[in-house]
Design a protein around this motif. Structure first.
Motif, mmCIF file in Angstrom:
data_model
loop_
_atom_site.group_PDB
_atom_site.id
_atom_site.type_symbol
_atom_site.label_atom_id
_atom_site.label_comp_id
_atom_site.label_asym_id
_atom_site.label_seq_id
_atom_site.Cartn_x
_atom_site.Cartn_y
_atom_site.Cartn_z
ATOM 1 N N ALA A 29 -46.374 18.191 -6.869
ATOM 2 C CA ALA A 29 -46.567 17.040 -5.976
ATOM 3 C C ALA A 29 -45.435 16.030 -6.098
ATOM 4 O O ALA A 29 -45.063 15.639 -7.196
ATOM 5 C CB ALA A 29 -47.892 16.364 -6.298
ATOM 6 N N GLY A 31 -43.960 12.147 -4.989
ATOM 7 C CA GLY A 31 -44.555 10.838 -4.767
ATOM 8 C C GLY A 31 -44.928 10.630 -3.308
ATOM 9 O O GLY A 31 -45.945 10.017 -2.994
ATOM 10 N N LEU A 34 -48.271 12.173 -2.425
ATOM 11 C CA LEU A 34 -49.406 11.380 -2.918
ATOM 12 C C LEU A 34 -49.606 10.129 -2.062
ATOM 13 O O LEU A 34 -50.740 9.747 -1.757
ATOM 14 C CB LEU A 34 -49.193 10.994 -4.386
ATOM 15 C CG LEU A 34 -49.184 12.120 -5.413
ATOM 16 C CD1 LEU A 34 -49.357 11.551 -6.814
ATOM 17 C CD2 LEU A 34 -50.256 13.166 -5.150
ATOM 18 N N HIS A 45 -58.984 8.963 -7.599
ATOM 19 C CA HIS A 45 -58.461 8.093 -8.654
ATOM 20 C C HIS A 45 -57.276 8.751 -9.347
ATOM 21 O O HIS A 45 -56.378 8.080 -9.857
ATOM 22 C CB HIS A 45 -59.553 7.729 -9.661
ATOM 23 C CG HIS A 45 -59.984 8.859 -10.548
ATOM 24 N ND1 HIS A 45 -59.402 9.090 -11.761
ATOM 25 C CD2 HIS A 45 -60.901 9.833 -10.365
ATOM 26 C CE1 HIS A 45 -59.971 10.156 -12.316
ATOM 27 N NE2 HIS A 45 -60.873 10.627 -11.487
ATOM 28 N N GLN A 46 -57.238 10.089 -9.358
ATOM 29 C CA GLN A 46 -56.088 10.778 -9.957
ATOM 30 C C GLN A 46 -54.817 10.481 -9.164
ATOM 31 O O GLN A 46 -53.741 10.324 -9.733
ATOM 32 C CB GLN A 46 -56.329 12.283 -10.001
ATOM 33 C CG GLN A 46 -57.429 12.670 -10.982
ATOM 34 C CD GLN A 46 -57.763 14.149 -10.941
ATOM 35 O OE1 GLN A 46 -57.595 14.795 -9.914
ATOM 36 N NE2 GLN A 46 -58.231 14.670 -12.054
ATOM 37 N N ASP A 49 -53.893 6.659 -9.778
ATOM 38 C CA ASP A 49 -53.281 6.475 -11.107
ATOM 39 C C ASP A 49 -51.820 6.889 -11.089
ATOM 40 O O ASP A 49 -50.948 6.233 -11.667
ATOM 41 C CB ASP A 49 -54.003 7.333 -12.161
ATOM 42 C CG ASP A 49 -55.350 6.734 -12.534
ATOM 43 O OD1 ASP A 49 -55.628 5.611 -12.111
ATOM 44 O OD2 ASP A 49 -56.107 7.429 -13.238
ATOM 45 N N ARG A 50 -51.551 7.998 -10.426
ATOM 46 C CA ARG A 50 -50.190 8.512 -10.416
ATOM 47 C C ARG A 50 -49.270 7.658 -9.543
ATOM 48 O O ARG A 50 -48.103 7.458 -9.869
ATOM 49 C CB ARG A 50 -50.199 9.975 -9.972
ATOM 50 C CG ARG A 50 -50.656 10.880 -11.109
ATOM 51 C CD ARG A 50 -51.010 12.280 -10.703
ATOM 52 N NE ARG A 50 -51.312 13.089 -11.884
ATOM 53 C CZ ARG A 50 -52.430 12.987 -12.610
ATOM 54 N NH1 ARG A 50 -53.374 12.128 -12.239
ATOM 55 N NH2 ARG A 50 -52.631 13.726 -13.687
ATOM 56 N N CYS A 53 -48.042 4.862 -11.526
ATOM 57 C CA CYS A 53 -46.962 5.259 -12.442
ATOM 58 C C CYS A 53 -45.625 5.351 -11.728
ATOM 59 O O CYS A 53 -44.588 4.964 -12.272
ATOM 60 C CB CYS A 53 -47.266 6.618 -13.064
ATOM 61 S SG CYS A 53 -48.391 6.491 -14.419
ATOM 62 N N ILE A 54 -45.670 5.863 -10.516
ATOM 63 C CA ILE A 54 -44.424 6.003 -9.754
ATOM 64 C C ILE A 54 -43.858 4.622 -9.468
ATOM 65 O O ILE A 54 -42.660 4.376 -9.627
ATOM 66 C CB ILE A 54 -44.680 6.750 -8.428
ATOM 67 C CG1 ILE A 54 -45.201 8.151 -8.709
ATOM 68 C CG2 ILE A 54 -43.411 6.813 -7.594
ATOM 69 C CD1 ILE A 54 -45.802 8.812 -7.488
#
Lengths: 74, 276
Positions: A29, A31, A34, A45-46, A49-50, A53-54
């Protein structure tokens, strides 16, 4: 230094597979994928969350003066 | 292997290309002279894909993944299929290649560099050699099947920052049937203990397999509970029935809806440190 040829297709490739019951499987995946999923309301939520972070990584890189473009712009 | 120079580490690693004992197949073949062991790899590591990914564990992303072709296992459900098993696919890994890729990744804010496969352990000498001549490397993640030899783990000690260990099977019978290897559990658990003793972080990852809850997932949770309860445990639920999985009645299925969350709840109730 010798110029190395990267394949843009490979670099940007994200594999998507839709299972028989409609579940979406994502591999490699990026960014952007997502962000897209989140925008169309498929952000679990996964995913969220990611994405956080990005954003953090982009901020760190920008702070360090290392990045002039968006994270995955070519 | 702490307290040695990167040159000494590379020199020691390169000896395996003449008598390969990098993984537990223990083939002892001369890969430079054209002999091939179970992985079929020669002395050139090849990268068939490199890209920045965000689907890994949150603490690793954005992660710059380098996919190396060739593997010491033959898991029938392997999602990488031919690319995992054919070590001739891809661009040769060199220091120049790696440096340019690392610089490209750094500009895009990658937090970690991750070696994946196939299986990187069979290419450990080439990886160490390439890294030794590179600068500006981010923290190194070693994502592995943990079927490596103790010699390979000695070489890794001090060379990587984070291990991501694929704990695939909870018993030797499933490992033999699905991946074609013997003595799986003793080897992997020995290596987990070794990695835990290194100056590196450790994430144990388990991909849930359909129909393998009782025989694989539960024994893995029990082992973690008894031996590495504080270690990060990552449960993956993205199983797809690829490659030869359709030949098996259980592996040919998709995971039931909710299997991932159920497994995470179970592992947390068992006291494990489950991460996303």
């Amino acid at each position: 230094m010798k110029k190395v040829n990267f394949s843009p297709d490979e670099i940007n490739l994200t594999e998507l597979e839709i299972g028989p019951d409609g579940r979406i499987y994502i591999f490699g995946a990026s960014g952007e994928i997502l962000e897209l999923l989140n925008k169309i309301g498929l952000g679990s939520h996964q995913v969220v969350d990611r994405l956080e972070c990005i954003d953090l990584a982009k901020e760190c890189a920008e702070t360090a003066g290392m990045i002039k473009v968006r994270a995955c712009d070519e | 292997m702490l307290g040695i120079s990167s040159e000494q580490r590379v020199e020691k690693a390169l000896q395996h290309y003449e008598c390969c004992r990098l993984c537990e197949h223990d083939c002892r073949v001369n890969r430079i002279a054209g002999e091939r062991g179970d992985c079929k790899a020669d002395s050139t590591a090849r990268v068939y894909r490199q890209r920045i990914e965000v689907g890994e564990e949150v603490e690793l992303i954005p992660s710059h993944l380098f996919y190396l072709s060739g593997c010491d296992l033959r898991c029938s459900f392997c999602i990488a299929e031919e690319r995992a098993f054919n070590p001739q696919i891809g661009v040769p890994l060199t220091a120049d290649f790696l440096q340019e890729a690392v610089d490209w990744g750094n500009l895009r804010g990658t937090r970690t560099l991750q070696w994946v496969g196939g299986e990187p352990t069979i290419h450990l000498p080439a990886i160490l050699q390439a890294m030794a001549d590179c600068t500006r490397l981010p923290p190194i993640v070693w994502k592995s099947d943990f079927h490596g030899s103790t010699e390979a783990f000695e070489l890794l000690e001090g060379a990587v920052n984070i291990y991501v260990a694929d704990f695939k099977f909870g018993n030797d019978e499933c490992a033999k049937e699905i991946a074609g290897i013997d003595h799986y559990v003793p080897i992997v658990t020995r290596n987990l203990q070794l990695a835990k003793s290194h100056p590196a972080d450790l994430i144990v990852r388990h991909l849930l397999l359909p129909g393998h809850w009782g025989c694989c997932f539960l024994p893995i949770v029990r082992w973690m509970q008894n031996h590495l309860p504080e270690t990060k445990f990552s449960i993956r639920d993205g199983y797809l029935p690829r490659w030869q999985a359709h030949r098996d009645s259980r592996l040919g299925q998709y995971l039931p809806v909710g299997a991932g969350n159920e497994a995470r709840r179970f592992a947390m109730a068992a006291g494990l440190r489950v991460i996303q």
